[in-house]
Design an enzyme around this catalytic site. Structure first.
Site, PDB file in Angstrom:
ATOM      1  N   HIS A 193     -15.778  -0.140  -0.395  1.00 13.26           N
ATOM      2  CA  HIS A 193     -15.992  -0.433  -1.818  1.00 13.26           C
ATOM      3  C   HIS A 193     -17.026  -1.548  -1.991  1.00 13.26           C
ATOM      4  O   HIS A 193     -17.871  -1.490  -2.890  1.00 13.26           O
ATOM      5  CB  HIS A 193     -14.678  -0.875  -2.475  1.00 13.26           C
ATOM      6  N   SER A 249     -10.773   3.898   4.072  1.00 16.48           N
ATOM      7  CA  SER A 249     -10.138   4.505   2.914  1.00 16.48           C
ATOM      8  C   SER A 249      -8.887   3.712   2.565  1.00 16.48           C
ATOM      9  O   SER A 249      -8.180   3.232   3.463  1.00 16.48           O
ATOM     10  CB  SER A 249      -9.739   5.955   3.233  1.00 16.48           C
TER      11      SER A 249
HETATM   12  P1  AMP Z   1     -11.556   5.168  -4.396  1.00 18.30           P
HETATM   13  O1  AMP Z   1     -11.086   3.796  -4.727  1.00 18.30           O
HETATM   14  O2  AMP Z   1     -10.994   5.717  -3.141  1.00 18.30           O
HETATM   15  O3  AMP Z   1     -11.477   6.100  -5.566  1.00 18.30           O
HETATM   16  O4  AMP Z   1     -13.106   5.012  -4.092  1.00 18.30           O
HETATM   17  C1  AMP Z   1     -13.964   4.404  -5.009  1.00 18.30           C
HETATM   18  C2  AMP Z   1     -15.385   4.612  -4.563  1.00 18.30           C
HETATM   19  O5  AMP Z   1     -15.548   4.042  -3.269  1.00 18.30           O
HETATM   20  C3  AMP Z   1     -15.757   6.096  -4.444  1.00 18.30           C
HETATM   21  O6  AMP Z   1     -17.083   6.272  -4.906  1.00 18.30           O
HETATM   22  C4  AMP Z   1     -15.647   6.344  -2.961  1.00 18.30           C
HETATM   23  O7  AMP Z   1     -16.466   7.388  -2.516  1.00 18.30           O
HETATM   24  C5  AMP Z   1     -16.122   5.014  -2.409  1.00 18.30           C
HETATM   25  N1  AMP Z   1     -15.650   4.823  -1.042  1.00 18.30           N
HETATM   26  C6  AMP Z   1     -14.376   4.930  -0.585  1.00 18.30           C
HETATM   27  N2  AMP Z   1     -14.330   4.735   0.753  1.00 18.30           N
HETATM   28  C7  AMP Z   1     -15.611   4.497   1.142  1.00 18.30           C
HETATM   29  C8  AMP Z   1     -16.235   4.238   2.409  1.00 18.30           C
HETATM   30  N3  AMP Z   1     -15.531   4.192   3.539  1.00 18.30           N
HETATM   31  N4  AMP Z   1     -17.573   4.042   2.440  1.00 18.30           N
HETATM   32  C9  AMP Z   1     -18.301   4.104   1.293  1.00 18.30           C
HETATM   33  N5  AMP Z   1     -17.782   4.346   0.076  1.00 18.30           N
HETATM   34  C10 AMP Z   1     -16.454   4.544   0.001  1.00 18.30           C
END
Ligand code: AMP
Length: 282
Positions: free
Chosen positions: A39, A187
């Site tokens: 993030h 993640s």
């Molecule tokens: P989330 O909180 O999982 O909904 O993710 C929020 C944003 O962070 C989304 O655009 C995801 O694609 C991005 N994101 C999550 N994990 C990663 C990662 N390991 N590397 C880059 N971006 C990420």
């Protein structure tokens, strides 16, 4: 910098209006919180393209299926605020569910076609939930720039589609996946993994890399390499492989032969009760 925290639309709009009056370019990083370095790499990218950065934190119930992990999804707002302050983020917008979806909320943004593929087959309604909440965030904040991770590759393709179709005036930026030292894509859901599962989890990325190398080196049918990858995951302790697919990198149309144009390998597989996704270019 101490990141400001707001949960109301009126306060959000006042802050955005003040920035606009100063001629500032606004960058938005939508998240569901439980922030990690992935993030924060999005925050950095937003900073490079905008004068002020807003991170939204909203665990969006509409993108979870009835039997999915909405209730147990990690919620770590105090820690998230510390990380955002360290990253010099100006504003965190964390609205309550009933404010985003009042009782009489009726509208959904659907992106048929692309949403039905891959994850969409296993998570019906997921991408409509994503598109709906992002449309609301784009309307509430009207950012010049919004940043998303390639970790959620299909999600990014869905977002590009509805932003284009609805002519939402926002520039979209995709950021490469940030990984742990052993290759596991970072993640928030990795927190669900037990120690033995965590030890096995990097096999997903390793398997995608091996399949991509095979596809680059061989002509003919792609399916054999994808089947082999599925077998490797199952042999390595994954319980179920939802899909491993080769597709056109832009349209996400499935490919049956090793690619001649930019392509992407996408995968979703289960370790115990945790569903992991990953993808790489081919
Ligand atoms: P989330 O909180 O999982 O909904 O993710 C929020 C944003 O962070 C989304 O655009 C995801 O694609 C991005 N994101 C999550 N994990 C990663 C990662 N390991 N590397 C880059 N971006 C990420």
């Amino acid at each position: 910098m101490q990141t400001a925290l707001t949960s109301t639309v009126s306060d959000l709009r006042a802050r955005v209006a003040a920035w606009r009056a100063e001629g500032k370019r606004i960058g938005l990083v939508p998240t569901m919180g439980a922030l990690h370095a992935g993030h924060l790499s999005l925050v950095e990218a937003a900073r490079a393209h905008a004068d002020v950065v807003t991170v939204s934190i909203f665990v969006n119930p509409r993108q979870f299926g009835p039997n999915e992990d909405l209730a147990r999804y990690p919620r770590t707002l105090a820690r998230d605020m510390e990380l955002l302050s360290q990253a010099n983020v100006e504003l965190c917008y964390a609205p309550p569910v009933e404010d985003v979806y009042p009782a009489d909320f009726a509208t959904e943004v659907h992106v048929p076609g692309i949403s039905a593929l891959y994850c969409g087959q296993f998570r019906p309604g997921h991408f409509a939930g994503v598109a709906t909440v992002l449309t609301k965030l784009f309307l509430r904040i009207a950012p010049e720039v919004a940043v998303f991770g390639e970790k959620d590759y299909q999600q990014l393709a869905v977002i590009r589609t509805f932003v284009r179709d609805l002519e939402i005036p926002v520039e979209l930026i995709g950021v490469p996946t940030l990984r742990e030292a052993d290759g596991l894509a970072m993640s928030s859901r990795n927190a669900y993994l037990s120690a033995p599962e965590r030890a096995r989890a990097a096999l997903l990325y390793a398997t995608l890399q091996a399949a991509a190398a095979h596809l680059r080196a061989h002509t003919g049918q792609a399916q054999a390499a994808l089947d082999r990858a599925t077998q490797d995951l199952l042999a390595g302790g994954f319980g179920k492989v939802d899909y491993i697919a080769l597709c056109d990198a832009r349209t996400l149309a499935p490919l049956t032969a090793p690619p001649t144009a930019p392509a992407r390998l996408l995968a979703a597989a289960w370790l115990g009760t945790t569903r992991l996704i990953d993808n790489i270019s081919v």
